[in-house]
Design an enzyme around this catalytic site. Sequence first.
Site, mmCIF file in Angstrom:
data_model
loop_
_atom_site.group_PDB
_atom_site.id
_atom_site.type_symbol
_atom_site.label_atom_id
_atom_site.label_comp_id
_atom_site.label_asym_id
_atom_site.label_seq_id
_atom_site.Cartn_x
_atom_site.Cartn_y
_atom_site.Cartn_z
ATOM 1 N N ASP A 199 20.554 -3.188 8.562
ATOM 2 C CA ASP A 199 21.224 -3.476 9.819
ATOM 3 C C ASP A 199 20.717 -2.537 10.915
ATOM 4 O O ASP A 199 20.557 -1.328 10.692
ATOM 5 C CB ASP A 199 22.731 -3.297 9.628
ATOM 6 C CG ASP A 199 23.533 -3.610 10.857
ATOM 7 O OD1 ASP A 199 23.542 -4.780 11.278
ATOM 8 O OD2 ASP A 199 24.156 -2.680 11.414
ATOM 9 N N GLU A 209 16.494 -5.784 10.350
ATOM 10 C CA GLU A 209 17.013 -6.367 11.581
ATOM 11 C C GLU A 209 16.325 -5.559 12.680
ATOM 12 O O GLU A 209 16.721 -4.417 12.949
ATOM 13 C CB GLU A 209 18.531 -6.236 11.677
ATOM 14 C CG GLU A 209 19.075 -6.886 12.945
ATOM 15 C CD GLU A 209 20.576 -6.695 13.115
ATOM 16 O OE1 GLU A 209 21.238 -7.615 13.630
ATOM 17 O OE2 GLU A 209 21.093 -5.621 12.744
#
Length: 665
Positions: free
Chosen positions: A303, A340
């Site tokens: 993330d 990401e």
Amino acid sequence: MPAIPGAVNVAVFAPGHATLDVHFQDASGAWQRVELKAFTDGVHHGTVKGLDAGSRYAFWPHGQALPASGQLLLDPYGRAIDDDGGVLRSVYVTGGFDWGDDSRPHVPWRDTVVYECHVKGQTMLHPEIPEELRGTYAGLAHPVMVDYLLELGITTLELLPVHYHLDEPHLQDLGLANYWGYNTLGFFALWPGYATAAAQAAGPRAVQDEFRAMVKKLHSVGIEVLLDVVYNHTAEGGKDQDTYSFRGLADHVYYRHDGHGNYLDTTGCGNTMNFNEPRVIQLALDSLRYWVEEFHIDGFRFDLAVSLGRDGQNHFNPRHPFLVAVGADSVLSGAKLVSEPWDVGDGGWQTGHFPPGWTDWNDNFRDTVRDFWLADQAAAASGGQGGTVARLASCLAGSTELFVGSGRTALASLNFVAAHDGFTLADLTSYLRKHNEANGEENRDGHDHNRSYNHGVEGHTGDSRILDARERTARNLMATLLLSLGVPMICAGDEIGRSQQGNNNAYCQDNALAWTNWQLDEREHRMFDVTRRLIRIRRSFLAHQPYNYPAREESSYLLWFNADGEPMTPEDWNDPDSRMVQLLMGSPQGVIDGLVVINGGRQPQKIVMPDPRSLQEFGKHRGEKIPFELLYTTSHVDDQRRGAKIRSGEKDIVGANAISIYRLT
């Protein structure tokens, strides 16, 4: 140091404290305190008797008054966290697990089809899974769910965070919870709320074993398990929020600060972990190795991964020590690494810039595909004009121009149209605006620019004409995703038309709005059949290619044709009125995988199958007419012609706003 019977070694990094105590609950239930008198390189350590398996424990500076809240400092390496009426404690967990002959499937990237899902939301409403297993690790491993994933054609599950997390204070004030779990407090601790009631009652070891059994079951049928991990920040938030662990132990080491001592926040979550500190890099690497070694995890999606690669000047560096270390680590060798590739700091968009060995979420693919099939269609419906087919063609070809600069190929592009964050695929076709009122922020949260199109009516409608148009657009989106080079990712439920009623930020909706509804109508059943068929077509197209396909330009071959079956020219690509292209996929070794024909126009389009003279470039076809068979078309009416045979140089027709797929016979 020789082992001491009945004692364990306790160590914690806290360089700013003169000395620390470990507080723990012994076998009788009484709380004890032992001073850790040894101190080496910022680590307080010592041997402690009476801290047995299952004991709860925490740390506190020696001689300092205990906090009125009772909240001591958790172990950053704690294997479990226990919530005792709002007071959190680390738990000492030991023991092994019978993995039998379990082995990681090692699905090649070429064959990978990722399915992003939430452990709880995936099974919470499934009527064929026993009630006590719904919403749990065990439920995800139930034969009903495993068989479903296999029938669909999924190779790889990407689970939303399963690490121990906290609900943000503003959500607690609203009576809501952080459903997605992107607010980690323990990088080594599982979230117990996804375990069955029986496992939770039995304790952390049983919770871990239930998770391991899930992984083992999925591996037994060849399905990989990836974890979505959040190392970019912690649940401690800003300095005005409660201290649980990192801030109290070594705030100046664990978190990034500016020149004035304030938190430097590139995550939007109040703090950012400082990956320029060796101890932070070590913590993340130790955590990753733990999940691979102890839980047989196959890979990770990171993330806000840009925050993990920012240097001392706060610039992203693809040669950052953490990124280098992950790629060089022997335990993590072979694990799938997915970034990401953005955060909210300056220079935060880095899609295509991660180093070899990483695969990036490709937001350029997402936006371009949405533009072509949704925003452009909306513009045309209101009298405007959509874009050309050229940008979409780049996506079909694997967005190679994005990744070539980093030394990577289309296999570094993780393609998606929808993910947990944003509209579902069905809602992209049903809503122009977000509808996040249930989140308690007066619809201010969530993205405003979704590139969506409601086809004339906002939200629910009984108009079959509009429903048919939405269904066709959903098929086009799914077909583009599954027929593009790169690695496709399906957001759970998109294959059956899951809706969140227009909520594009359901992070705090731990209820039926965000859970997958398995009571399917005819249209939803049809979407499943379409998705399953497209995955099978994708697999058949790739079957004769090498596993590193498309590794280099010379190892893959894409030929582009216009509606007349002639090679595309610059004029064709730049024609604002042209939304038609034919893509012949294969390799120069003589393999032709198939033909994909895109018609993004509002009217049916007559086409001429590719000129046979152009097919000589494939090596084995020397100008003879080649027979093509219609495998599938997203035009529901035209799909009744499935199986029709058309030779190269002959004519066919592709429906308005549709994709037709052919194979050689």
